[in-house]
Design an enzyme around this catalytic site. Structure first.
Site, short mmCIF file in Angstrom:
data_model
loop_
_atom_site.label_atom_id
_atom_site.label_comp_id
_atom_site.label_asym_id
_atom_site.label_seq_id
_atom_site.Cartn_x
_atom_site.Cartn_y
_atom_site.Cartn_z
N ARG A 87 15.78 -11.72 -4.08
CA ARG A 87 15.30 -10.42 -3.38
C ARG A 87 16.06 -9.09 -4.28
O ARG A 87 16.42 -8.23 -3.84
CB ARG A 87 16.06 -10.42 -1.86
CG ARG A 87 15.14 -11.14 -0.92
CD ARG A 87 15.53 -10.64 0.34
NE ARG A 87 14.97 -11.59 1.38
CZ ARG A 87 15.95 -12.53 1.51
NH1 ARG A 87 17.17 -12.60 1.31
NH2 ARG A 87 15.21 -13.65 2.57
N LYS A 122 9.92 1.63 -11.86
CA LYS A 122 8.53 0.69 -11.57
C LYS A 122 8.31 -0.47 -12.28
O LYS A 122 8.41 -0.59 -13.40
CB LYS A 122 7.24 1.78 -11.86
CG LYS A 122 6.85 2.94 -11.00
CD LYS A 122 5.31 3.16 -10.95
CE LYS A 122 5.07 4.53 -11.16
NZ LYS A 122 3.78 4.76 -11.38
N GLU A 160 2.73 9.87 -25.41
CA GLU A 160 3.38 10.26 -24.05
C GLU A 160 4.56 11.46 -24.47
O GLU A 160 4.92 12.27 -23.63
CB GLU A 160 4.14 8.93 -23.83
CG GLU A 160 2.92 7.86 -23.66
CD GLU A 160 2.03 7.98 -22.29
OE1 GLU A 160 2.13 8.95 -21.69
OE2 GLU A 160 1.34 7.16 -22.25
N LYS A 211 11.11 12.92 -18.44
CA LYS A 211 10.90 11.80 -17.42
C LYS A 211 11.65 11.80 -16.19
O LYS A 211 11.54 11.53 -15.03
CB LYS A 211 10.50 10.39 -18.06
CG LYS A 211 10.46 9.29 -17.09
CD LYS A 211 8.84 8.66 -16.86
CE LYS A 211 8.88 7.73 -15.73
NZ LYS A 211 7.96 6.77 -15.91
N GLU A 226 6.98 8.74 -5.68
CA GLU A 226 5.40 9.38 -6.04
C GLU A 226 4.73 9.77 -4.97
O GLU A 226 3.65 9.34 -4.94
CB GLU A 226 4.71 8.03 -6.57
CG GLU A 226 4.26 8.16 -8.12
CD GLU A 226 3.32 7.30 -8.64
OE1 GLU A 226 3.41 6.07 -7.95
OE2 GLU A 226 3.10 7.48 -9.49
N ARG A 279 5.48 13.93 -9.43
CA ARG A 279 5.43 12.86 -10.17
C ARG A 279 4.14 12.63 -11.03
O ARG A 279 3.84 12.16 -12.22
CB ARG A 279 5.89 11.54 -9.76
CG ARG A 279 6.21 10.62 -10.73
CD ARG A 279 6.74 9.26 -10.24
NE ARG A 279 7.07 8.13 -10.94
CZ ARG A 279 8.12 7.29 -10.88
NH1 ARG A 279 8.74 7.20 -9.86
NH2 ARG A 279 8.39 6.45 -11.81
N ASN A 298 0.69 12.07 -15.16
CA ASN A 298 -0.64 11.57 -15.52
C ASN A 298 -1.48 12.67 -16.38
O ASN A 298 -2.68 12.39 -16.52
CB ASN A 298 -1.18 11.29 -14.27
CG ASN A 298 -0.93 10.13 -13.43
OD1 ASN A 298 -0.39 9.23 -14.16
ND2 ASN A 298 -0.88 10.07 -12.16
N HIS A 341 -4.35 11.49 -18.55
CA HIS A 341 -4.45 10.18 -18.34
C HIS A 341 -5.86 9.84 -17.49
O HIS A 341 -6.15 8.86 -17.50
CB HIS A 341 -3.36 9.50 -17.49
CG HIS A 341 -2.24 9.06 -18.60
ND1 HIS A 341 -1.62 10.23 -19.08
CD2 HIS A 341 -1.67 8.09 -18.62
CE1 HIS A 341 -0.54 9.48 -19.87
NE2 HIS A 341 -0.78 8.18 -19.38
N HIS A 354 -7.71 7.03 -19.04
CA HIS A 354 -8.03 5.84 -18.60
C HIS A 354 -9.45 5.54 -18.84
O HIS A 354 -10.19 4.60 -19.01
CB HIS A 354 -7.61 5.78 -17.15
CG HIS A 354 -6.19 5.53 -16.90
ND1 HIS A 354 -5.57 6.08 -15.90
CD2 HIS A 354 -5.18 4.94 -17.82
CE1 HIS A 354 -4.07 5.78 -15.95
NE2 HIS A 354 -3.84 5.14 -17.14
N HIS A 389 -3.67 2.63 -25.65
CA HIS A 389 -3.30 3.53 -24.46
C HIS A 389 -3.04 5.00 -25.00
O HIS A 389 -3.54 5.97 -24.58
CB HIS A 389 -2.43 3.07 -23.52
CG HIS A 389 -1.95 3.93 -22.46
ND1 HIS A 389 -2.68 4.06 -21.36
CD2 HIS A 389 -0.73 4.60 -22.25
CE1 HIS A 389 -2.12 5.10 -20.61
NE2 HIS A 389 -0.82 5.58 -21.10
#
Ligand SMILES: NC(=O)c1ccc[n+]([C@@H]2O[C@H](COP(=O)([O-])OP(=O)(O)OC[C@H]3O[C@@H](n4cnc5c(N)ncnc54)[C@H](O)[C@@H]3O)[C@@H](O)[C@H]2O)c1
Ligand SMILES: [Zn+2]
Length: 357
Positions: A118, A140, A182, A224, A234, A238, A242, A245, A249, A262
């Site tokens: 956990r 994340k 980025e 960031k 989020e 936040r 993106n 993006h 994507h 990417h």
């Protein structure tokens, strides 16, 4: 910098050098009993000795697990191997997991740390540009599923992030350049002064001069940190991370995964987003943004990408709300806004412009 989050403890992000990591670890009072260090073959072959010595110098018992490089390692199979190995080694609730590598190792080892007993204490040692300025910050973690990327995961706050920009000197050229997308993104969405600095220092960055990389990583990581501090789980703001993006994507998908990295796809995506932004916010200094983005080397030629196919792909993106196209736009350099329900003709025209100039 120190990240304070409302839902869990704060953690420090140290941008220093590997030889100082041990003193940071001891300052954070990490349990000294045992450690599992996870890395990938590319990183371990070059930096394994230094990383191993670090673990041996602080922990009573250490083991290293070296994983095959690449996105395909963010899998249930690799996770299972980590679990098996951890129980074989013998862990308790105080065993520390060290994730030393790019974003793949950070996400995979981070998720193992989140789920073993956990939650075990986690330390990130990010070694790629993306990992240093992006994936090691924000908590994340996760793996991929055949149904899609990052679909299985958890938020797990690290106890510390230890960053040495010298790791970036050994990154392959194309990985390094892709990561800069980025970095440029962080400047454009939230720090105009950093954008000016990047355009002045670009040559030194490409030469990977130590001091320049240190400043770059610190400033890009700070963006960031600021954005996730405002919005840990989020809920809204936040999403400005993106930027580029939604287009990016779609480009990765339409070109076939792997054709564009990417970062390369995000670079082309940011150009489209800047063109779109200048239609909505005519006072934006689009030339400044486009000139900066154009300094990022992009290997594939984007001119064959069909706008229609990209728009179809964007509608299917999980980030679009009920088929409505949602974009992060720049109102000005350093100020991003989220725009819903953009006119499709604008989007198509932005794509056409991004492909050419
Ligand atoms: N958790 C988050 O918030 C978050 C954010 C952004 C990206 N990500 C994830 O990060 C991953 C991409 O990260 P990445 O670009 O670092 O990929 P990566 O971990 O695959 O690293 C890229 C390549 O560089 C190599 N490498 C890394 N550091 C090196 C070094 N110092 N010297 C030589 N080679 C080195 C790796 O072996 C790999 O081949 C994706 O899976 C993405 O989903 C996560
Ligand atoms: Zn990205």
């Amino acid at each position: 910098v120190r990240v304070s989050v409302k839902t869990s403890a704060s953690y420090p992000v140290h941008a220093t050098s590997l030889d100082k990591f041990a003193s940071h670890i001891s300052a954070e009072r990490l349990p000294p009993g045992s450690v599992i260090i996870l890395s990938d073959e590319n990183v371990w072959n070059i930096h394994g000795d230094g990383l191993w010595n670090l673990c041996r110098s602080y922990w009573d018992r250490s083991t290293a697990m070296v994983i095959e490089p690449g996105e395909q390692s963010k899998s249930l199979e690799q996770l299972q191997r980590i679990y098996d190995r951890a129980f074989e080694f013998g862990i308790d609730r105080n065993t520390v997991i060290v994730a030393a590598g790019g974003g793949v190792i950070g996400d995979l080892a981070g998720y193992a740390a989140a789920t073993l007993m956990r939650g075990l204490p986690l330390v990130h040692i990010p070694t790629s540009v993306i990992a240093q300025v992006d994936s090691s910050i924000g908590g994340k973690t996760g793996i991929n599923h055949p149904a899609g990327k990052n679909l299985i995961g958890a938020f797990h706050t690290p106890r510390a992030v230890l960053t040495d920009p010298a790791f970036l000197r050994t990154l392959p050229e194309r990985e390094f350049a892709s990561g800069l997308a980025e970095v440029v993104k962080h400047a454009l969405i939230s720090d105009a002064g950093f954008g000016e600095w990047l355009s002045r220092q670009w040559d030194a960055i490409m030469q990977r001069e130590d001091e320049t990389l240190l400043t770059m990583v610190k400033r890009a990581a700070a963006v960031k940190v600021r954005v996730v501090e405002d919005d840990v789980l989020e809920h809204g703001h936040r999403a400005i991370l993106n930027f580029g993006h939604t287009f990016g994507h779609a480009i990765e998908k339409v070109a076939g995964y792997g054709a564009f990295t990417h970062g390369e796809a995000v670079a082309v995506g940011m150009k489209a987003a800047v063109h779109l932004s200048s239609m909505l916010y005519p006072s934006l200094d689009a030339d400044f943004a486009l000139t900066l983005i154009d300094r990022i080397p992009i290997v594939p030629d984007p001119s064959d990408l069909a706008a229609g196919a990209l728009i179809d792909a964007m509608r299917l993106d999980k980030k679009s709300r009920s088929g409505q196209l949602r974009f992060v736009c720049l109102e000005e350099i350093g100020k991003a806004v989220i725009v819903d329900g953009v006119d499709e003709a604008f989007v198509a025209s932005a794509i056409e412009r991004a492909k050419t100039a």
